[in-house]
Motif scaffolding. Structure first.
Motif, PDB file in Angstrom:
ATOM      1  N   LEU A  41       0.815  -1.213   0.000  1.00  7.64           N
ATOM      2  CA  LEU A  41       0.000   0.000   0.000  1.00  7.64           C
ATOM      3  C   LEU A  41       0.849   1.263   0.000  1.00  7.64           C
ATOM      4  N   ALA A  42       1.900   1.272   0.793  1.00  7.95           N
ATOM      5  CA  ALA A  42       2.730   2.469   0.936  1.00  7.95           C
ATOM      6  C   ALA A  42       4.120   2.055   1.393  1.00  7.95           C
ATOM      7  N   ILE A  43       5.094   2.890   1.058  1.00  9.25           N
ATOM      8  CA  ILE A  43       6.468   2.616   1.477  1.00  9.25           C
ATOM      9  C   ILE A  43       7.088   3.886   2.065  1.00  9.25           C
ATOM     10  N   THR A  44       8.115   3.673   2.882  1.00  8.21           N
ATOM     11  CA  THR A  44       8.869   4.798   3.421  1.00  8.21           C
ATOM     12  C   THR A  44      10.298   4.333   3.655  1.00  8.21           C
ATOM     13  N   THR A  45      11.201   5.263   3.837  1.00  2.00           N
ATOM     14  CA  THR A  45      12.593   4.923   4.087  1.00  2.00           C
ATOM     15  C   THR A  45      13.057   5.586   5.370  1.00  2.00           C
ATOM     16  N   ARG A 101      14.226   0.393   4.256  1.00  3.55           N
ATOM     17  CA  ARG A 101      12.977   0.597   3.501  1.00  3.55           C
ATOM     18  C   ARG A 101      11.881  -0.257   4.137  1.00  3.55           C
ATOM     19  N   LEU A 102      10.786   0.396   4.494  1.00  2.00           N
ATOM     20  CA  LEU A 102       9.658  -0.271   5.143  1.00  2.00           C
ATOM     21  C   LEU A 102       8.404  -0.077   4.304  1.00  2.00           C
ATOM     22  N   GLY A 103       7.497  -1.012   4.426  1.00  3.33           N
ATOM     23  CA  GLY A 103       6.231  -0.884   3.719  1.00  3.33           C
ATOM     24  C   GLY A 103       5.092  -1.424   4.559  1.00  3.33           C
ATOM     25  N   ILE A 104       3.879  -1.042   4.155  1.00  7.10           N
ATOM     26  CA  ILE A 104       2.678  -1.636   4.749  1.00  7.10           C
ATOM     27  C   ILE A 104       1.938  -2.327   3.611  1.00  7.10           C
ATOM     28  N   VAL A 162       3.240  -4.285   8.684  1.00  6.25           N
ATOM     29  CA  VAL A 162       4.386  -3.428   8.387  1.00  6.25           C
ATOM     30  C   VAL A 162       5.628  -4.302   8.425  1.00  6.25           C
ATOM     31  N   ALA A 163       6.497  -4.184   7.420  1.00  5.35           N
ATOM     32  CA  ALA A 163       7.724  -4.985   7.377  1.00  5.35           C
ATOM     33  C   ALA A 163       8.737  -4.309   6.466  1.00  5.35           C
ATOM     34  N   GLN A 164       9.985  -4.796   6.544  1.00  7.04           N
ATOM     35  CA  GLN A 164      11.001  -4.351   5.590  1.00  7.04           C
ATOM     36  C   GLN A 164      10.586  -4.797   4.186  1.00  7.04           C
TER      37      GLN A 164
END
Ligand SMILES: [Zn+2]
Length: 108
Positions: free
Chosen positions: A40-44, A57-60, A69-71
């Protein structure tokens, strides 16, 4: 955390261990394969605790009935289908190596 927990009473699903089901208060959980999810979305994260990769880098991702939520692996973007790889090294430190789930491409 590569299995999804499903309430044996009402079917509520979660990846996160709970004493009681949030829907019905049930206390029995069945472990199920999560199948394929959608990122759905990622962030760093650029500043990580010691032993955790940087940048991290993580994402949901949304799986049937539950989000997690995980790497994430390189090259994944929101909208991609993902599976859970449980052989990922999350952290290496004085207390040993911690292995956990990571989102991976479905065709990996
Ligand atoms: Zn329940």
């Amino acid at each position: 955390m590569t299995k999804v927990l499903e309430c044996s009473n009402c079917g509520y699903r979660t990846f996160y261990k709970k004493k009681h089901c949030l829907e019905c208060g049930g206390q029995e959980w069945n472990k199920q394969e999560p199948g394929v999810g959608e990122l759905l979305a990622i962030t760093t994260v650029h500043v990580s605790p010691e032993g955790v990769r940087e940048p991290n880098r993580l994402g949901i991702a949304r799986f049937e009935g539950a989000n997690l939520v995980a790497q994430i692996r390189k090259g994944l973007n929101p909208g991609d289908n993902v599976k859970l790889d449980d052989s990922n090294i999350l952290r290496e430190g004085d207390n040993g190596t911690h292995v956990g789930a990571q989102f991976a491409p479905v065709d990996d």
